[in-house]
Design an enzyme around this catalytic site. Sequence first.
Site, PDB file in Angstrom:
ATOM      1  CB  VAL A  97      35.024 -27.011   8.430  1.00  0.00           C
ATOM      2  CG1 VAL A  97      35.930 -27.824   7.387  1.00  0.00           C
ATOM      3  CG2 VAL A  97      35.232 -27.551   9.793  1.00  0.00           C
ATOM      4  CB  CYS A  98      32.578 -24.481   4.474  1.00  0.00           C
ATOM      5  SG  CYS A  98      31.646 -26.162   4.491  1.00  0.00           S
ATOM      6  CB  THR A  99      34.896 -20.181   6.733  1.00  0.00           C
ATOM      7  OG1 THR A  99      33.498 -19.606   6.784  1.00  0.00           O
ATOM      8  CG2 THR A  99      35.806 -18.544   6.713  1.00  0.00           C
TER       9      THR A  99
END
Length: 219
Positions: free
Chosen positions: A44-46
């Site tokens: 998700v952070c990517t």
Amino acid sequence: MTLRINQLAPDFSAETTQGAISFHEWIGESWAVLFSHPKNFTPVCTTELGAMAGLDDEFRKRNVKVIGISVDPVDSHVKWKQDIKTATGFEVAYPLIGDKDLKVAKLYDMLPDDAGESSEGRTPADNATVRSVYVIGPDKKIKLILTYPMTTGRNFDEILRTIDSIQLTAKHQVATPANWKQGDDVIITAAVSNEDAIARFGSFDTVLPYLRKTKQPQA
């Protein structure tokens, strides 16, 4: 330390992918968005870092500097940036803070004091609360705090929308209603009399005695 809106954003010094910074000095006369991530190389952070990179021009238009932070060292951030480009097509040009000793995460009330002093051996679940967005004004005060669960990607269009509202309402004695976006009518604050409202805004509609709407003032 518990952070609140209108409180002075804690200052700190840190290493980033663009060298050492002192946070308040780095902000300067600009607005700033500090957004945090629980771990590098997480799915998700990517997508989030790439989405933020794709909105670089939009933040620049608003005189907003962007800086990311993850509970990992800087050399790991540098490696992660290539994955972000592969996944999203966008190059991360804004700095990423290395917080391997957890100092900034604790300073910004994202991790408790007893979380330890190293990111080594910690999992994303251990750092689940390091999923916050802080909007900070040129006065170095916190204007907005949002915290998301790990499984929910952040809506950066909403962050832009809130910045538009915060910047507009800081300049004029107005507020923005639910679901407001650029160009929509705004609310005249209670501090402005009817006479002053006519002088300032030309005209307004009285929906309720305490709810007056008018056209959005020009910047």
